[in-house]
Scaffold this motif. Structure first.
Motif: not given
Length: 393
Positions: A188-190, A372-376
């Protein structure tokens, strides 16, 4: 482990990443531009070499600058139109790879910008923010151009090494539209968390509502105006504040629908800090969209603790649990939008604060840009190294 060794390990793990994006703050931008800026800057902070490249309509010459650790390459539009833009973009991506190296390129499916590209050494991610065909079909707009978009956008999807969607709904709908038989990851977006929160507000003599986003049909702007007319027919003093782009002169519909009312204020396009400060003065945010991938606007309002009314269509229920972290409405029914605004206005200041606070905690727990940056980053590194991608979606 010493600092020199830490630095050596960071350099070994660093990737060279580029985003294709034709909009980027502080220049004219929408949700894709905001997402790209937030994600690019966070990856740069994590030690990666990040570039953003795109064709910017306001440019008369090509420009290269660095913003917050991100290399921004702003190309001027081609004199021969859209085809020239696509060719120029491809040539400059190859130039970027040649001069600086490139492990990974990310682009959106919108417009099918990678259609016709040959295979390259770098890996590609296509992120589903909602394609032209996707939004046309969601809004039931059927034109002969849909066949062109299906070909271009389908070709872009088929050449991607990995497809990532910003919502489960958009993943499923895109798979159906383009008849894809392959895995689509969902991240998802964050949004950033500033730490500011909306204070407990006693409405007193006025209840302030805000709509933020492009003034266009798919955002439900006209339905909100019809709902606002119903709201004003009841008792009480209400103000509607509007912030966002008005490329189609939708704001001009206000007098036709509402008459000469002084209850509506248009703030134009605001910077993120200015919009956040405006949120802090509001009692409720309303986003009655007809079609979304995973909108940033309601999340930004929720992040400061402002109670949010959002659409029950498309990916709305992936963000908000009705009555718990916010309120959901049917945008096809202006009377439903008006009713929910009235329901929110009838809550006590403490009840509204609690609703907004539950929404804020929900964003903090699930949709912070840091998380979410870390997931990306994990997905990107696994793709570059040839490993498995994320499974815990």
């Amino acid at each position: 482990m010493g600092e020199a060794e830490n630095e050596r390990r960071r350099n070994e793990l660093a990737m060279k990443v580029a985003y294709i994006c034709n909009e980027y703050p502080p220049f004219k931008n929408g949700g894709i531009g905001t997402y790209t800026k937030d994600m690019a800057e966070h990856l740069a902070q994590l030690g990666h070499e990040v570039s953003v490249i795109g064709v910017f309509p306001e440019n008369s010459i090509d420009e290269i600058e660095t913003q917050n650790g991100v290399r921004l390459i702003r190309l001027a539009p081609s004199r021969v139109g859209a085809l020239g833009d696509r060719i120029n973009l491809y040539r400059n991506v190859l130039k970027l790879e040649r001069e600086h190296g490139l492990d990974l390129l990310e682009a959106q499916e919108y417009g099918g910008l990678l259609a016709g590209w040959p295979k390259n050494r770098f890996k590609t991610i296509i992120r589903l923010h909602g394609s032209i065909l996707y939004f046309n079909l969601e809004l039931q707009e059927r034109t002969w151009k849909n066949h062109i978009w299906k070909r271009l956008e389908g070709a872009t999807l088929n050449r991607a090494h990995r497809i990532v969607s910003v919502s489960h709904y958009t993943a499923a709908r895109t798979r159906q539209i383009f008849r894809l038989d392959r895995k689509i990851d969902v991240i998802h977006n964050g949004v950033p968390l500033s730490g500011k929160t909306t204070p407990i507000q006693d409405v007193g003599s006025c209840f302030r509502v805000i709509f933020a986003g492009s003034l266009q049909q798919k955002k439900g702007f006209l339905q909100l105006l019809h709902a606002w007319k119903i709201v004003l027919e009841g008792a009480g003093n209400f103000e509607l504040h509007i912030a966002g782009k008005d490329n189609s002169n939708q704001f001009g519909e206000i007098k036709e629908i509402l008459g000469n009312t002084g209850s509506v204020t248009y703030h134009g396009v605001l910077s993120k800090p200015a919009l956040e400060n405006l949120y802090l003065r509001m009692n409720l945010a309303v986003f009655p969209s007809f079609a979304e991938a995973f909108s940033l606007a309601p999340m930004e309002a929720m992040a400061v603790g402002l109670p949010v009314v959002y659409t029950q269509l498309s990916s709305g229920a992936e963000l908000i649990e009705h009555g718990v972290t916010g309120l959901l409405v049917n945008p096809h029914r202006p009377e439903d939008i008006a009713r929910v605004i009235r329901v929110a206005a009838d809550l006590s200041p403490q009840e509204r604060m609690e609703l907004g606070e539950r929404g804020r905690r929900h964003i903090e727990k699930h949709f912070s840009i840091e998380r979410l940056a870390k997931k990306n980053e994990t997905l990107m590194r696994n793709l570059v190294l040839g490993g498995d991608c994320l499974q815990d979606h």
